[in-house]
Enzyme design. Structure first.
Site, PDB file in Angstrom:
ATOM      1  N   ASN A 241      54.514  20.358 -12.188  1.00 33.61           N
ATOM      2  CA  ASN A 241      54.290  21.140 -10.975  1.00 33.61           C
ATOM      3  C   ASN A 241      53.444  22.354 -11.321  1.00 33.61           C
ATOM      4  O   ASN A 241      53.816  23.155 -12.175  1.00 33.61           O
ATOM      5  CB  ASN A 241      55.625  21.580 -10.380  1.00 33.61           C
ATOM      6  CG  ASN A 241      55.406  22.226  -9.022  1.00 33.61           C
ATOM      7  OD1 ASN A 241      55.376  21.564  -8.004  1.00 33.61           O
ATOM      8  ND2 ASN A 241      55.196  23.531  -9.015  1.00 33.61           N
TER       9      ASN A 241
ATOM     10  N   ARG B 207       1.167  13.491   7.931  1.00 34.20           N
ATOM     11  CA  ARG B 207       1.980  13.866   9.094  1.00 34.20           C
ATOM     12  C   ARG B 207       3.430  14.187   8.734  1.00 34.20           C
ATOM     13  O   ARG B 207       4.170  14.727   9.537  1.00 34.20           O
ATOM     14  CB  ARG B 207       1.916  12.738  10.144  1.00 34.20           C
ATOM     15  CG  ARG B 207       0.569  12.647  10.828  1.00 34.20           C
ATOM     16  CD  ARG B 207       0.361  11.300  11.519  1.00 34.20           C
ATOM     17  NE  ARG B 207       0.038  10.231  10.553  1.00 34.20           N
ATOM     18  CZ  ARG B 207      -0.207   8.958  10.904  1.00 34.20           C
ATOM     19  NH1 ARG B 207      -0.155   8.601  12.165  1.00 34.20           N
ATOM     20  NH2 ARG B 207      -0.501   8.049   9.984  1.00 34.20           N
TER      21      ARG B 207
ATOM     22  N   LEU C 105       0.838  -1.203   0.000  1.00 38.55           N
ATOM     23  CA  LEU C 105       0.000   0.000   0.000  1.00 38.55           C
ATOM     24  C   LEU C 105       0.871   1.250   0.000  1.00 38.55           C
ATOM     25  O   LEU C 105       1.624   1.487   0.941  1.00 38.55           O
ATOM     26  CB  LEU C 105      -0.921  -0.006   1.230  1.00 38.55           C
ATOM     27  CG  LEU C 105      -1.706  -1.306   1.453  1.00 38.55           C
ATOM     28  CD1 LEU C 105      -2.644  -1.158   2.634  1.00 38.55           C
ATOM     29  CD2 LEU C 105      -2.471  -1.691   0.188  1.00 38.55           C
TER      30      LEU C 105
ATOM     31  N   ARG D 135      56.106  39.208 -18.489  1.00 38.65           N
ATOM     32  CA  ARG D 135      56.161  40.292 -17.514  1.00 38.65           C
ATOM     33  C   ARG D 135      56.558  41.620 -18.114  1.00 38.65           C
ATOM     34  O   ARG D 135      57.371  41.676 -19.023  1.00 38.65           O
ATOM     35  CB  ARG D 135      57.247  39.967 -16.488  1.00 38.65           C
ATOM     36  CG  ARG D 135      56.697  39.359 -15.257  1.00 38.65           C
ATOM     37  CD  ARG D 135      57.832  38.843 -14.437  1.00 38.65           C
ATOM     38  NE  ARG D 135      57.547  37.462 -14.122  1.00 38.65           N
ATOM     39  CZ  ARG D 135      58.424  36.643 -13.582  1.00 38.65           C
ATOM     40  NH1 ARG D 135      59.645  37.050 -13.350  1.00 38.65           N
ATOM     41  NH2 ARG D 135      58.075  35.430 -13.325  1.00 38.65           N
TER      42      ARG D 135
ATOM     43  N   ASN E  36      -0.234  -3.305  15.983  1.00 34.20           N
ATOM     44  CA  ASN E  36      -0.322  -3.907  14.651  1.00 34.20           C
ATOM     45  C   ASN E  36       0.794  -3.353  13.774  1.00 34.20           C
ATOM     46  O   ASN E  36       0.918  -2.143  13.609  1.00 34.20           O
ATOM     47  CB  ASN E  36      -1.700  -3.544  14.064  1.00 34.20           C
ATOM     48  CG  ASN E  36      -1.835  -3.934  12.601  1.00 34.20           C
ATOM     49  OD1 ASN E  36      -1.157  -4.841  12.131  1.00 34.20           O
ATOM     50  ND2 ASN E  36      -2.731  -3.249  11.890  1.00 34.20           N
TER      51      ASN E  36
ATOM     52  N   ASP F 131       5.490   2.175   4.329  1.00 32.23           N
ATOM     53  CA  ASP F 131       6.196   3.033   5.286  1.00 32.23           C
ATOM     54  C   ASP F 131       6.888   2.267   6.416  1.00 32.23           C
ATOM     55  O   ASP F 131       7.100   2.798   7.489  1.00 32.23           O
ATOM     56  CB  ASP F 131       5.251   4.108   5.841  1.00 32.23           C
ATOM     57  CG  ASP F 131       4.099   3.542   6.658  1.00 32.23           C
ATOM     58  OD1 ASP F 131       3.940   2.309   6.687  1.00 32.23           O
ATOM     59  OD2 ASP F 131       3.365   4.346   7.263  1.00 32.23           O
TER      60      ASP F 131
ATOM     61  N   GLY G 259      -2.331   0.870  15.565  1.00 34.39           N
ATOM     62  CA  GLY G 259      -3.514   0.114  15.940  1.00 34.39           C
ATOM     63  C   GLY G 259      -3.127  -0.832  17.075  1.00 34.39           C
ATOM     64  O   GLY G 259      -2.059  -1.420  17.059  1.00 34.39           O
TER      65      GLY G 259
ATOM     66  N   GLY H 284      -8.903   4.595   2.728  1.00 33.54           N
ATOM     67  CA  GLY H 284      -8.479   3.694   3.803  1.00 33.54           C
ATOM     68  C   GLY H 284      -7.721   2.477   3.290  1.00 33.54           C
ATOM     69  O   GLY H 284      -7.747   2.153   2.101  1.00 33.54           O
TER      70      GLY H 284
END
Ligand code: UD1
Ligand code: CA
Length: 466
Positions: A377, A15, A8, A440, A169, A103, A140, A78
């Site tokens: 490097n 919640r 299910l 430079r 349950n 769950d 339950g 349900g």
């Protein structure tokens, strides 16, 4: 007898206070529904049907690759109503019908097998899984008479006395298919939630004088239902503890296991040491003897043996060979490949680049879209300028090159073998092998200027104080 399994997963999980369907909330990096399916897989089911509702499309996507079918429960009326959506599969079942919720991610295959075993041996109409818990709130409650289960009363329908019952349950049941089909038609929704409760099938079985059996699960964590974020964090902790304990048994040192996360697909060699706050995610593998100092996250990456990851690194989709040292504070992004004995130091970012054997980039660099040879490097602050605002270009640095500090290599560009790039250079053209590249402005020294300036300022300050 192989079970027909119904899971299910239609509820939103009010919640959780989330826009994500509850079944998809991850525990230990994987949606909880898939943890349940993994346990179900261990019972060799004849057929598995997942009942979908909220975000059915997203849940269906998450199920890709799993041998399951889905049915839709358009309105969530349900758990009993949800099971009814799978009536076709129940009618076709040749063995027992096992119903589970999406769950309960901590469930093990062994517990399901023992439930099926009892159900078969006792020839029961229903065999349900229960647990005796310290905090029964929300579950339950199991009502018994003379030892036998006579019914289940939901928290919202329970009397004060029933709420004190500690046996709950688990929401996991085995049914005889023909009984279940009939019972689903006989459910009513006259209760506190106006829902068709699957647990009401138990009272119906008793009324018909059919056998109801129960198995008390001794591991109460296993049957924990996830209804809130707090439950989620407890499940996460539980699974992480279980995984970490397994790696410690297999020869990995975890100095502070409560802070270490190791994903389900990760592999780790012996004598690896993981300091606190390490996260190993996705398809990550670590060879023998690696050391990961505190605070790193390694995702979908492969590390050879003897690799050192110093504190606070992020490593994603990278391949790192033996004895490489990375960090502290390094960021290895997708497509990074680092050859043996190379060193990537602090505040260095590497992306889609190959770093050759024994090469070093120790301080404050960005290396992107580059191929770096061996023995190179790379000085402090060197940047590959790989992006001109429109396209990305590659930088090639051949073997044994020395790049001086703060140089910028404007891609596309190639630095030939053994060349030297002077500090501060902005390289926009290829450098031939063994050449020195310098960009430079010549330095000028003006004799005495700094001294005269200092004297002038000191005299001025003295005059002001007088
Ligand atoms: C349920 C049981 C309770 C048990 C607990 C165990 C009922 C009425 N109660 O309560 O006895 O102790 O599980 O964790 O069964 N779902 C649907 N469609 C619906 C309603 C629910 O698919 O119309 C699914 C949910 O997505 C969830 C599962 O059924 O995966 C259970 O629903 P949930 O609302 O969590 O039931 P609980 O109140 O926990
Ligand atoms: Ca639940």
């Amino acid at each position: 007898m192989r079970p027909t399994v119904i899971i299910l997963a239609a509820g939103l999980g009010t919640r959780m206070k989330s826009s994500l369907a509850k079944a998809l909330h991850p525990v230990a990096g994987k949606p909880m529904l898939l943890h349940v399916l993994d346990a179900v897989g261990g019972t060799d089911p004849e057929r598995t049907v997942v009942v979908l509702g909220h975000q059915a499309d997203r849940v269906r996507q998450a199920l890709a690759g799993y041998p399951v079918e889905t049915v839709l429960q358009e309105q969530q009326l349900g758990t009993g109503h949800a099971v009814r959506q799978a009536a076709g599969a129940i009618a076709a079942a040749t063995g027992p019908v096992m119903v589970l919720c999406a769950d309960t991610p901590l469930l093990s295959a062994a517990t399901l097998r023992s439930l099926l075993d009892v159900h078969g041996k006792k020839k029961a109409a229903i065999t349900l899984l229960t647990a005796i818990v310290d905090a029964p709130q929300g579950y339950g409650r199991i009502v018994r008479s003379k030892g036998g289960v006579t019914g289940i009363v939901e928290e919202k329908d329970a009397t004060a006395k029933q709420k004190k019952i500690a046996e709950v349950n688990a929401g996991i049941y085995c049914f005889r298919g023909d009984f279940l089909l009939g019972a689903l038609g006989g459910l009513s929704n006259r209760n506190a939630q106006n829902e068709y409760y699957l647990p009401d099938t138990i009272a119906l079985a008793r009324k018909k004088k059919l056998r109801v059996e129960s198995v008390v699960c001794s591991d109460t964590d296993e049957v924990m239902g996830i209804n809130s974020r707090q439950d989620l964090s407890r499940a996460e902790r539980f699974l992480q503890d279980r995984t970490n304990a397994r790696w410690m048994r297999d020869g990995v040192t975890l100095l502070d296991p409560a802070t270490v996360f190791i994903g389900p697909e990760v592999t780790i060699g012996r004598d690896v040491v993981l300091y606190s706050h390490t996260r190993l995610e996705g398809a990550t593998s670590l060879g023998e003897g690696c050391v990961v100092y505190p605070g790193s996250r390694i995702t979908d990456s492969s590390l050879g043996s003897g690799v050192t990851v110093k504190d606070h690194c992020v490593i994603d989709q990278s391949t790192i060979s033996d004895r490489v040292s990375v960090g502290p504070f390094a960021h290895l992004r997708p497509g990074t490949v680092i050859a043996v004995n190379a060193r990537i130091g602090n505040f260095v970012e590497v992306k889609k680049s190959v770093i050759g054997e024994g090469s070093k980039a120790n301080h404050l660099s960005y290396i992107g879209d580059a191929t770096v040879g061996s023995g190179v490097n790379i000085g402090a602050g060197v940047i590959t300028c790989n992006y001109d605002g429109f396209t990305k270009s590659r930088t090639v640095i051949e073997d044994d090159v020395f790049i001086g500090s703060d140089a910028q290599l404007v891609a596309p560009v190639r630095i030939g073998k053994g060349a030297l790039v002077a500090a501060g250079a902005t390289i926009t053209r290829d450098v031939p092998p063994d050449a020195l590249a310098i960009t430079r402005v010549p330095q000028e020294n003006k004799e005495g200027v700094a001294g005269r300036r200092r004297k002038m300022l000191q005299d001025k300050k003295a005059a002001g104080n007088r």
